[in-house]
Scaffold this active site. Structure first.
Site, PDB file in Angstrom:
ATOM      1  N   GLU A 146      46.116  32.559  55.102  1.00 25.38           N
ATOM      2  CA  GLU A 146      45.331  33.730  54.769  1.00 25.38           C
ATOM      3  C   GLU A 146      44.116  33.923  55.749  1.00 25.38           C
ATOM      4  O   GLU A 146      43.523  32.980  56.263  1.00 25.38           O
ATOM      5  CB  GLU A 146      44.568  33.306  53.288  1.00 25.38           C
ATOM      6  CG  GLU A 146      43.989  34.553  52.601  1.00 25.38           C
ATOM      7  CD  GLU A 146      43.373  34.153  51.328  1.00 25.38           C
ATOM      8  OE1 GLU A 146      42.969  33.330  51.221  1.00 25.38           O
ATOM      9  OE2 GLU A 146      43.080  35.149  50.493  1.00 25.38           O
TER      10      GLU A 146
ATOM     11  N   HIS B 270      42.924  30.068  41.354  1.00 24.36           N
ATOM     12  CA  HIS B 270      43.397  31.017  42.200  1.00 24.36           C
ATOM     13  C   HIS B 270      45.189  30.756  41.869  1.00 24.36           C
ATOM     14  O   HIS B 270      45.811  31.649  42.157  1.00 24.36           O
ATOM     15  CB  HIS B 270      43.703  30.502  43.545  1.00 24.36           C
ATOM     16  CG  HIS B 270      42.111  31.096  44.200  1.00 24.36           C
ATOM     17  ND1 HIS B 270      41.958  32.499  44.295  1.00 24.36           N
ATOM     18  CD2 HIS B 270      41.373  30.849  44.943  1.00 24.36           C
ATOM     19  CE1 HIS B 270      40.719  32.749  44.752  1.00 24.36           C
ATOM     20  NE2 HIS B 270      40.433  31.614  45.447  1.00 24.36           N
TER      21      HIS B 270
ATOM     22  N   MET C 225      42.294  25.987  50.500  1.00 25.20           N
ATOM     23  CA  MET C 225      43.132  27.310  50.358  1.00 25.20           C
ATOM     24  C   MET C 225      44.262  26.994  49.275  1.00 25.20           C
ATOM     25  O   MET C 225      44.740  25.920  49.312  1.00 25.20           O
ATOM     26  CB  MET C 225      43.722  27.449  51.944  1.00 25.20           C
ATOM     27  CG  MET C 225      44.874  28.560  51.998  1.00 25.20           C
ATOM     28  SD  MET C 225      44.223  30.254  51.492  1.00 25.20           S
ATOM     29  CE  MET C 225      45.628  30.869  50.789  1.00 25.20           C
ATOM     30  N   GLU C 226      44.292  28.176  48.543  1.00 23.84           N
ATOM     31  CA  GLU C 226      44.977  27.885  47.223  1.00 23.84           C
ATOM     32  C   GLU C 226      46.481  28.254  47.305  1.00 23.84           C
ATOM     33  O   GLU C 226      47.064  28.586  46.428  1.00 23.84           O
ATOM     34  CB  GLU C 226      44.545  28.985  46.263  1.00 23.84           C
ATOM     35  CG  GLU C 226      44.821  30.567  46.684  1.00 23.84           C
ATOM     36  CD  GLU C 226      43.621  31.049  47.657  1.00 23.84           C
ATOM     37  OE1 GLU C 226      42.815  30.485  48.336  1.00 23.84           O
ATOM     38  OE2 GLU C 226      43.618  32.231  47.674  1.00 23.84           O
ATOM     39  N   ASN C 227      47.148  27.549  48.597  1.00 25.52           N
ATOM     40  CA  ASN C 227      48.585  27.798  48.444  1.00 25.52           C
ATOM     41  C   ASN C 227      49.446  27.516  47.407  1.00 25.52           C
ATOM     42  O   ASN C 227      48.871  26.713  46.619  1.00 25.52           O
ATOM     43  CB  ASN C 227      49.282  27.072  49.704  1.00 25.52           C
ATOM     44  CG  ASN C 227      48.223  27.124  51.054  1.00 25.52           C
ATOM     45  OD1 ASN C 227      48.322  28.035  51.525  1.00 25.52           O
ATOM     46  ND2 ASN C 227      47.646  25.854  51.163  1.00 25.52           N
TER      47      ASN C 227
ATOM     48  N   HIS D 261      38.441  25.645  41.667  1.00 28.87           N
ATOM     49  CA  HIS D 261      38.292  27.017  42.208  1.00 28.87           C
ATOM     50  C   HIS D 261      39.574  27.266  42.506  1.00 28.87           C
ATOM     51  O   HIS D 261      40.359  28.247  42.473  1.00 28.87           O
ATOM     52  CB  HIS D 261      37.292  26.742  43.462  1.00 28.87           C
ATOM     53  CG  HIS D 261      37.142  28.296  44.399  1.00 28.87           C
ATOM     54  ND1 HIS D 261      36.197  29.282  44.311  1.00 28.87           N
ATOM     55  CD2 HIS D 261      38.115  28.648  45.216  1.00 28.87           C
ATOM     56  CE1 HIS D 261      36.415  30.237  45.089  1.00 28.87           C
ATOM     57  NE2 HIS D 261      37.645  29.829  45.659  1.00 28.87           N
ATOM     58  N   GLU D 262      40.248  26.251  43.546  1.00 24.75           N
ATOM     59  CA  GLU D 262      41.490  26.625  44.076  1.00 24.75           C
ATOM     60  C   GLU D 262      42.565  26.531  42.930  1.00 24.75           C
ATOM     61  O   GLU D 262      43.764  27.404  43.057  1.00 24.75           O
ATOM     62  CB  GLU D 262      41.932  25.368  45.092  1.00 24.75           C
ATOM     63  CG  GLU D 262      40.979  25.258  46.099  1.00 24.75           C
ATOM     64  CD  GLU D 262      40.837  26.727  46.776  1.00 24.75           C
ATOM     65  OE1 GLU D 262      41.543  27.718  47.063  1.00 24.75           O
ATOM     66  OE2 GLU D 262      39.520  26.720  47.384  1.00 24.75           O
TER      67      GLU D 262
ATOM     68  N   GLY E  40      36.995  25.878  53.632  1.00 23.10           N
ATOM     69  CA  GLY E  40      37.292  24.467  53.257  1.00 23.10           C
ATOM     70  C   GLY E  40      38.422  24.025  52.605  1.00 23.10           C
ATOM     71  O   GLY E  40      38.771  23.114  52.724  1.00 23.10           O
TER      72      GLY E  40
HETATM   73 ZN   LIG Z   1      38.817  31.205  46.992  1.00 17.76          ZN
END
Ligand SMILES: [Zn+2]
Length: 901
Positions: free
Chosen positions: A166, A341, A303-305, A337-338, A301
């Site tokens: 991303e 997503h 990432m929501e793969n 948070h992740e 910091g």
């Molecule tokens: Zn995010």
């Protein structure tokens, strides 16, 4: 993605195929929306990628082979897809209905990041398989496929591979239709060393040795998804895992770190069933991993793969030797948070980057909501107000942008990951949830997810789902706050007590930090959901036009925005402000901080004199909420910095902070206590840091004692306070101290601690030592992803020095930063400067290095410095006058004597 700004099992898990996946193999043709600002011609739509990669980690290259099942939708002689830094060796197109294969000629265009494959005849609409053989680069910063080097526990050099796609870097890994609305299914196969673990979005389907010490790992087919969510990692990993809500959650770490993964694993297991319920659609994949990588990025910091979150170790591992309480809380919020997503972003994806906030604003809001749900004692409601303030700092500038914005370049997409998408998005959602009611809002979210699952959506789809769930009148408010930039200013007229209620007229304008006159003359207008209290029930209204009449039950001090859910500023009459300040000790923590922050922003921007907000600041009781005091101390410290060059005023502020809050530190003690409230643990670090900055003798003495012990025994400082104490020591370091920290950094193998020690070297206030830190950053010694952090640390106390250094070594420094983070790196270096002489330096940098379309971060830095410098003289003289007129309570400083933890 989480901005920059925290059971051993084998890799093969859950061999059963996920039931939700197979049903979703074929994307609907209507997911491709011709009205989107795609960078690719709409001639073909990919449905499925079968990708095989063979990394050569030692040579930093890889070979790729991809078969893309696609549909040509318009007659064409060429196919255009995204590709960067690739060399193609063959391109073949096979019609699905049979017939001769066509050989294509590939030409690459670096500036548009595309490859065009031209065929000898026109392709009729229909299904084809495009087969491409190519080789690509393994990067050393987090773009595309990248390598992170680290030391094993034994001190040996090791290298692991990860991906980061991303916003637009999948095209560095696989030639692809690399835009969010080209959703497709993926079969990934990787050839990796037999002794390594490979991880991707889905579990491993099969593994077989293929000779030469290499194994071929094939992963299960993904559901249909956007290319930026694909993930791959390989290295000497271990995995901890456990079941949760019928799935398996896991944390993947470099070997030896498994014991530090349980805090994150427990958070994952706790959050998954809560989200299944909240979103109304269960997590659709069979497993959810979070993969920890050593090192860091200047861009993100975590990432929501989908099914395989990536997080840098510093934000995921709980290491009792170094992790602070706020670091531990950060692990929870990163997971929250992740994981949000996984639905908002992964299952339902914004159609284009214009709506990025749908991902980030929502995940930020959900992160805060989830933290309040599971950890009500952490004070996350006060953090929610902190997010509002972070957003407004940027949103008050001329160079802000609407939440929904126009994104037309890759760099603009990268720049969209800012305080507006995250914190303003979060604040607006918080306001809208409060307007709708939390149950109606949740039903609207469930409806939205169910309607758009496995597809793409736009901002208006969310409002439609909310209205359908019963949130009548929400769309008009939501549209105003997401399509217009800026902040409403509610000016409160004189109030009258009429029959037991407070009658008042509110006038709506626009708050600005740098265009007060223009916005006063022609303000934007919003439908603002207002709440007000005067001691009785809360009154509610939605503004419509310039003025709003309000009748508020009760005749006590009038507070607008109680609970602080509204995204606006409130300007009271001086009498109203004084009455509220007098009531501050009895207000809730969230209102205490909201009132102080709101008032201070109005004073700093010139809407009211400083003395009004200084009265709020001084009214905060020293024995009040630890969470609020932590932030109040930060506000005093901001003023301390603004009074630079006025030693008398600075000494006065320091003495006030020490006398008001030093006794609180004394109560807390220097040593963490078993079972103490988490907010106390964090307040302790704030007070040690700030009092250390003010050179409070008792703090410095304790710091010296601990440092002397630490030099021979790294465990001499409690782990949760290590970065705090070393921060105080590094800031005040002389050459011998600096050398001792450097020596320890060199000898440390743990990658998080090692990087943090190197970054401490950049904290020195002493200029010569700060220069040594900058020079060190350009050597290979700190490691490829640590050096930029050293430069950022220097910029904290010496922004001009750091910026001049970067400008004179720009090509070297650029190698130390992710491509996606470069323009914002410069903005960050300028963050602590108020020097107007920096403005032309920044503008020249932007002109020489950034396309005209991509200069927004620099313009924001310039606007901020300019607005600060316009107000600086007034702020300083008003503050100095207030300090003289309000001497700090005498005698309190005496309580500091003899303090020792
Ligand atoms: Zn995010």
């Amino acid at each position: 993605m989480k901005s920059f700004a925290i059971l051993l099992a084998s890799a093969a898990v859950l061999a059963t195929a996920p039931s939700a996946v197979s049903a979703q193999r074929t994307p609907q043709a209507d997911t491709i929306d011709a009205s989107l600002p795609t960078q690719l011609p709409r001639t073909a739509i990919p449905h499925h990628y079968a990708l095989t990669v063979t990394p050569h980690a030692d040579r930093l290259t890889f070979d790729g082979n991809v078969a893309i099942d696609l549909e040509v939708i318009k007659p064409t002689t060429s196919l255009v897809l995204n590709a960067v830094d690739m060399t193609f060796s063959s391109a073949t197109l096979v019609p699905a209905r049979g017939g001769a294969a066509l050989t294509g000629q590939v030409t690459v265009d670096d500036s548009s990041q595309t490859a065009t494959i031209t065929f000898p005849r026109t392709l009729a609409p229909g299904a084809y398989r495009l087969q491409l053989a190519y080789s690509g680069k393994i990067n050393t910063q987090a773009n595309g496929l990248f390598a992170l080097d680290y030391k094993t526990k034994e001190g040996a050099d090791a290298r692991s591979l990860f991906t980061q796609f991303e916003a637009a870097d999948a095209r560095r890994f696989v030639p692809s239709w690399d835009e969010p609305d080209y959703k497709a299914t993926w079969d990934l196969t990787a050839r990796v060393p037999a002794n390594q673990m490979a991880v991707s979005n889905l579990p491993v389907a099969s593994t077989k040795p293929i000779g030469g010490g290499i194994k071929e790992v094939r992963f299960q087919t993904t559901p249909t998804m956007s290319s930026y969510l694909l993930f791959f990692a390989a290295g000497d990993f271990e995995r901890v895992a456990k079941p949760s809500a019928g799935r398996e959650v896991g944390i993947v770490v470099t070997r030896g770190n498994g014991s530090k993964a349980h805090y994150a694993l427990d958070a994952e297991a706790m959050i998954l069933p809560y989200y299944n319920d909240y979103f109304g659609t269960p997590f659709p994949l069979p497993k959810l991993d979070n993969v920890a990588g050593p090192g860091q990025s200047q861009f993100f910091g975590a990432m929501e793969n989908w099914g395989a979150i990536f997080t840098f170790e510093y934000a995921l591992l709980n290491d009792p030797a170094i992790t602070s309480e706020s670091g531990r809380q950060g692990i929870f919020s990163t997971e929250a948070h992740e994981m949000a997503h996984q639905w908002f972003g992964d299952l339902v994806t914004m159609a284009w980057w214009d709506d990025l906030w749908l991902n980030e604003g929502f995940a930020s809001w959900m992160e805060n909501k989830t933290t309040q749900h599971f950890h009500p004692d952490w004070g996350a409601d006060v953090d929610r107000v902190g997010s509002r303030e972070g957003a407004m700092n940027l949103d008050a500038l001329n160079s802000t942008h609407p939440v929904v914005q126009q994104v037309r370049t890759v760099e603009q997409a990268n720049q969209a990951f800012d305080a507006i998408s995250y914190q303003k998005g979060e604040s607006v959602i918080s306001m809208l949830e409060n307007f709708a009611g939390s149950d109606v809002w949740r039903d609207g979210i469930r409806r939205y997810i169910a309607t758009h699952a496995y597809q793409n959506s736009r901002t208006t789809d969310l409002w439609a789902a909310q209205e359908a769930a019963g949130a009548k009148g929400l769309s008009i408010i939501a549209t105003d706050f997401t399509t217009q930039p800026g902040i409403p200013l509610i000016t409160v007229g004189p109030a009258q007590c009429v029959g037991g209620s407070t009658a008042v007229t509110l006038t709506q304008g626009q708050f600005s930090a740098d265009r007060q006159q223009q916005t006063a003359a022609s303000p934007l207008a919003w439908h603002v959901p207002i709440e007000a209290s005067a001691g009785g029930a809360v009154a509610k209204a939605v503004t419509n036009g310039r003025t709003t009449q309000l009748s508020v039950p009760g005749c006590g001090p009038l507070m607008i925005n109680p609970g602080q859910h509204g995204y606006y500023r409130t300007l009271y009459t001086p009498q109203q402000a004084a009455a509220l300040a007098a009531q501050l000790p009895g207000a809730s923590p969230v209102d205490q901080y909201g009132l102080i922050a709101d008032s201070m922003a109005l004073a700093l921007a010139g809407y009211q004199p400083m003395q009004i907000s200084l009265a709020f600041l001084a009214a905060m009781p020293p024995n009040g909420s630890a969470k609020v005091i932590q932030r109040v101390v930060g506000r005093w410290d901001d003023l301390y910095d603004r009074m630079d060059g006025d030693p008398a005023a600075q000494a006065d502020i320091a003495a006030r902070v020490v006398s008001a809050y030093g006794p609180r530190l004394q109560q807390l003690g220097f040593v963490p206590r078993d079972g103490e409230p988490a907010v106390d643990a964090i307040l302790r670090t704030t007070l040690i840091g700030t009092l250390g900055k003010y050179r409070d003798p008792s703090v410095l003495a304790e710091g010296s004692r601990l440092f002397a012990a630490w030099k021979t025994n790294p465990d001499a400082i409690p782990g949760s306070l290590k970065s705090t104490w070393l921060g105080v020591i590094a800031r005040n370091a002389d050459a011998a101290t600096w050398d001792a920290i450097h020596e320890r950094a060199r000898a440390t193998t743990g990658s998080v601690e090692r990087a943090s020690l190197y970054q401490l070297l950049g904290r020195a206030k002493n200029e010569a030592l700060a220069r040594r830190a900058l020079d060190l950053a350009l050597t290979p010694e700190p490691g490829k992803t640590t050096s930029a952090g050293i430069i950022t640390a220097v910029a904290g106390a010496h922004p001009r020095m750091a910026i001049d250094f970067v400008l004179s070594h720009l090509s070297q420094v650029n190698q130390l930063i992710d491509i996606s983070g470069r323009s914002r790196f410069m903005q960050r270096l300028a963050a602590s400067s108020r020097d107007p002489q920096l403005i032309p330096v920044l503008e020249n940098y932007a002109q020489a290095n950034l396309a005209a379309s991509d200069r927004k971060p620099i313009q924001q830095a310039v606007d901020r410095i300019r607005s600060d410098s316009v107000q600086a003289q007034r702020i300083r003289s008003e503050t100095a006058a207030w300090l003289k007129a309000h001497p700090a309570a005498a005698g309190a400083a005496g309580g500091r004597k003899g303090e020792r933890g």
